[in-house]
Write a protein that holds these residues in place. Sequence first.
Motif, PDB file in Angstrom:
ATOM      1  N   GLY A 101       8.678  50.846  28.671  1.00  0.00           N
ATOM      2  CA  GLY A 101       7.723  51.718  29.346  1.00  0.00           C
ATOM      3  C   GLY A 101       7.741  53.167  28.911  1.00  0.00           C
ATOM      4  N   LYS A 102       8.823  53.637  28.275  1.00  0.00           N
ATOM      5  CA  LYS A 102       8.892  55.079  27.982  1.00  0.00           C
ATOM      6  C   LYS A 102       7.822  55.475  26.970  1.00  0.00           C
ATOM      7  CE  LYS A 102      13.257  54.903  26.756  1.00  0.00           C
ATOM      8  NZ  LYS A 102      14.596  55.352  26.403  1.00  0.00           N
ATOM      9  N   LYS A 283      15.796  66.181  34.288  1.00  0.00           N
ATOM     10  CA  LYS A 283      15.296  65.384  35.410  1.00  0.00           C
ATOM     11  C   LYS A 283      14.274  64.342  34.982  1.00  0.00           C
ATOM     12  CE  LYS A 283      15.103  63.522  38.505  1.00  0.00           C
ATOM     13  NZ  LYS A 283      16.062  62.890  39.418  1.00  0.00           N
ATOM     14  N   PHE A 284      13.370  64.714  34.090  1.00  0.00           N
ATOM     15  CA  PHE A 284      12.209  63.847  33.857  1.00  0.00           C
ATOM     16  C   PHE A 284      12.259  63.021  32.568  1.00  0.00           C
ATOM     17  CE2 PHE A 284      10.786  67.048  36.924  1.00  0.00           C
ATOM     18  CZ  PHE A 284      10.366  66.198  37.942  1.00  0.00           C
ATOM     19  N   ARG A 285      13.309  63.185  31.780  1.00  0.00           N
ATOM     20  CA  ARG A 285      13.446  62.330  30.592  1.00  0.00           C
ATOM     21  C   ARG A 285      13.455  60.865  31.058  1.00  0.00           C
ATOM     22  NH1 ARG A 285      18.299  64.287  28.563  1.00  0.00           N
ATOM     23  NH2 ARG A 285      17.102  65.832  27.439  1.00  0.00           N
ATOM     24  N   ASN A 286      12.738  60.022  30.332  1.00  0.00           N
ATOM     25  CA  ASN A 286      12.726  58.589  30.673  1.00  0.00           C
ATOM     26  C   ASN A 286      12.322  58.372  32.139  1.00  0.00           C
ATOM     27  OD1 ASN A 286      13.000  55.893  30.051  1.00  0.00           O
ATOM     28  ND2 ASN A 286      15.231  55.882  30.049  1.00  0.00           N
ATOM     29  N   ALA A 287      11.412  59.227  32.632  1.00  0.00           N
ATOM     30  CA  ALA A 287      10.928  59.170  34.021  1.00  0.00           C
ATOM     31  C   ALA A 287      12.067  59.232  35.044  1.00  0.00           C
ATOM     32  CB  ALA A 287      10.074  57.916  34.248  1.00  0.00           C
ATOM     33  N   GLY A 288      13.143  59.895  34.643  1.00  0.00           N
ATOM     34  CA  GLY A 288      14.271  60.067  35.568  1.00  0.00           C
ATOM     35  C   GLY A 288      15.224  58.881  35.565  1.00  0.00           C
ATOM     36  N   GLN A 289      15.063  57.984  34.609  1.00  0.00           N
ATOM     37  CA  GLN A 289      15.876  56.765  34.601  1.00  0.00           C
ATOM     38  C   GLN A 289      17.011  56.844  33.592  1.00  0.00           C
ATOM     39  OE1 GLN A 289      12.839  53.225  35.358  1.00  0.00           O
ATOM     40  NE2 GLN A 289      12.143  54.532  33.725  1.00  0.00           N
ATOM     41  N   GLY A 331       6.117  57.649  31.828  1.00  0.00           N
ATOM     42  CA  GLY A 331       5.610  56.277  31.813  1.00  0.00           C
ATOM     43  C   GLY A 331       5.894  55.592  33.142  1.00  0.00           C
ATOM     44  N   PRO A 332       5.719  54.284  33.176  1.00  0.00           N
ATOM     45  CA  PRO A 332       6.011  53.540  34.401  1.00  0.00           C
ATOM     46  C   PRO A 332       7.520  53.443  34.601  1.00  0.00           C
ATOM     47  CG  PRO A 332       5.541  52.038  32.603  1.00  0.00           C
ATOM     48  CD  PRO A 332       5.274  53.420  32.069  1.00  0.00           C
ATOM     49  N   LEU A 333       7.951  53.106  35.809  1.00  0.00           N
ATOM     50  CA  LEU A 333       9.353  52.771  36.020  1.00  0.00           C
ATOM     51  C   LEU A 333       9.539  51.316  35.598  1.00  0.00           C
ATOM     52  CD1 LEU A 333      10.314  54.577  39.352  1.00  0.00           C
ATOM     53  CD2 LEU A 333      10.131  55.451  37.017  1.00  0.00           C
ATOM     54  N   ILE A 334      10.799  50.922  35.476  1.00  0.00           N
ATOM     55  CA  ILE A 334      11.078  49.624  34.845  1.00  0.00           C
ATOM     56  C   ILE A 334      10.534  48.449  35.641  1.00  0.00           C
ATOM     57  CG2 ILE A 334      13.423  49.409  35.826  1.00  0.00           C
ATOM     58  CD1 ILE A 334      12.401  48.344  32.261  1.00  0.00           C
ATOM     59  N   ASN A 335      10.625  48.509  36.972  1.00  0.00           N
ATOM     60  CA  ASN A 335      10.088  47.400  37.766  1.00  0.00           C
ATOM     61  C   ASN A 335       9.734  47.898  39.168  1.00  0.00           C
ATOM     62  OD1 ASN A 335      12.607  47.580  39.008  1.00  0.00           O
ATOM     63  ND2 ASN A 335      13.449  45.846  37.880  1.00  0.00           N
ATOM     64  N   SER A 336       9.174  47.020  39.987  1.00  0.00           N
ATOM     65  CA  SER A 336       8.714  47.505  41.285  1.00  0.00           C
ATOM     66  C   SER A 336       9.878  47.831  42.216  1.00  0.00           C
ATOM     67  CB  SER A 336       7.718  46.537  41.923  1.00  0.00           C
ATOM     68  OG  SER A 336       8.176  45.240  41.768  1.00  0.00           O
ATOM     69  N   ALA A 337      11.050  47.208  41.987  1.00  0.00           N
ATOM     70  CA  ALA A 337      12.213  47.559  42.809  1.00  0.00           C
ATOM     71  C   ALA A 337      12.588  49.028  42.578  1.00  0.00           C
ATOM     72  CB  ALA A 337      13.390  46.658  42.463  1.00  0.00           C
ATOM     73  N   ARG A 368       3.906  50.126  39.162  1.00  0.00           N
ATOM     74  CA  ARG A 368       5.197  50.633  38.669  1.00  0.00           C
ATOM     75  C   ARG A 368       5.179  52.130  38.340  1.00  0.00           C
ATOM     76  NH1 ARG A 368       7.457  45.756  35.003  1.00  0.00           N
ATOM     77  NH2 ARG A 368       6.230  44.123  36.002  1.00  0.00           N
ATOM     78  N   PHE A 369       4.092  52.799  38.660  1.00  0.00           N
ATOM     79  CA  PHE A 369       4.060  54.242  38.397  1.00  0.00           C
ATOM     80  C   PHE A 369       4.484  55.015  39.647  1.00  0.00           C
ATOM     81  CE2 PHE A 369       1.402  52.543  35.066  1.00  0.00           C
ATOM     82  CZ  PHE A 369       1.786  53.303  33.970  1.00  0.00           C
ATOM     83  N   ALA A 370       5.378  55.964  39.452  1.00  0.00           N
ATOM     84  CA  ALA A 370       5.820  56.813  40.565  1.00  0.00           C
ATOM     85  C   ALA A 370       5.345  58.238  40.264  1.00  0.00           C
ATOM     86  CB  ALA A 370       7.335  56.783  40.676  1.00  0.00           C
TER      87      ALA A 370
END
Length: 485
Positions: A101-102, A283-289, A331-337, A368-370
């Motif tokens: 997703g990144k 904070k925001f690299r890889n949507a914070g993941q 991008g989106p987060l990895i999954n809905s969880a 999956r987008f936050a």
Amino acid sequence: MTLLLDNPALLTDRAFIGGEWVSAKSGATVPVDNPATGAVIGTVPDCGEEDTRAAISAAERAYPAWRARTANDRAALLERWHALVLDKIADLGRIMTAEQGKPLAEAEGEIRYAATFIKWFAEEARRVDGAIIPAPEANRRILVMKEPVGVSAAITPWNFPAAMITRKCAPALAAGCPVVIKPSELTPYSALALAKLAEMAGFPAGVFSIVTGDAKAIGGVMTSSPIVRKLSFTGSTRVGVQLMQQSAGTLKRLSLELGGNAPLIVFDDADLDLAVASAMASKFRNAGQTCVCANRILVQDGIHDAFAERLAKAVSALKVAPGDQEGATIGPLINSAAVDKVKEHVDDALHHGAKIYAQAPEGAKGERFATPMVLTGATRDMRLADEETFGPVAPLFRFTHEEEGIEIANGTSYGLASYFYTENLHRAFRVAERLEAGMVALNTSGISMEMAPFGGVKMSGFGREGAHMGIEEYLETKTFHVGGL
Ligand code: ADP
């Protein structure tokens, strides 16, 4: 499979075991999807115990010849792999964006970063040396030799689908250890593409296997096998603890790179521009993941409002979009969880008195987008103070005195990364020495690089990756006493 690649062979739906591209013995498969759309990209083998045993046996067979190769030989293969990875960067980036997703630019950045470990450890392979220690008797010599630890296993996460593999495999291979890898079930294609390139580079069969599929079954065999002498894991603290317990029976060497809860402290005397730019990157690299993402932003009274305002402005320039879209920064987060967890943390914070101070403009829609946001009024009784949010939420905690800032920063069971911003040299050393973390960064948020040791303390685990220490994790010390001379 629908992904458009210059080299379609890089996208493979087979596992790589003992130098062969194979299905699971059971014939079962698991789907892999694209987090931006939810569409299934394809399947990979759902390997289990038998497949894992086969990979370990192949590694065991390959081990004597692999460790006997000269360091120069192993380095040459790593150099070739490195060149191939860089040559195929566009496809590797596309594969990663599709399954993880990144944004593409970040995916390509990760491939470059992943490649640095291959290069670095190709060089380190040639520098594994020993020592001669002055002996207590004239007719004795004491030599200290370094040897490969043996067959190694690696379990890697989805947030850096390529770099976490090279950061573990390159030092293992450089040291003379064959390695069996279980990539995350969410991002196996990046791992398999790296294996394709390793095969092209000419690594012998069995020294590099990728077993996709059932985490519990594969992990169970890896941890209980007496043939596997070393396990390197990156992932959650919960699973890390479990793997350590499972490895106790065979007294395996372990490297555990686990969760973090990084504080980022902005003191009154910080360079504001630098602190804002750095907080955004952290904070925001890889949507914070990432496990080193700033999870808690601690801001001293005197600079708090100015910092919040500037951070808000930067957040409003973020673009939430599928990773393959031009200009996407989140991008989106990895999954809905993952999305649910972010939402729960925000709801809990609001319930405990935090305010949404700023949000990114509405971007891509989809489950999956936050939405990236800045929260003010964060306090220690909120869930986001204790747990990794792993998403694009920047909570600001206000504090008054330096001591209070340090205390909040250390008030977590984790100890991976800590960042702080000040222009005062005295404060710089005072704070750096007090922060409980494996990595402390002053006036920068870039801490992941091949030449610097990476790893944590406390519940963030132990062991170091990268740097010279990275290869030590795959070496054993043998003391050779020579008497009667
Ligand atoms: P995350 O929260 O980042 O997904 P996990 O610890 O769940 O972290 O996953 C990291 C890696 O650990 C993945 O490859 C996953 O498949 C693997 N994993 C999860 N549970 C187990 C388990 N019980 N045994 C072995 N590996 C596991």
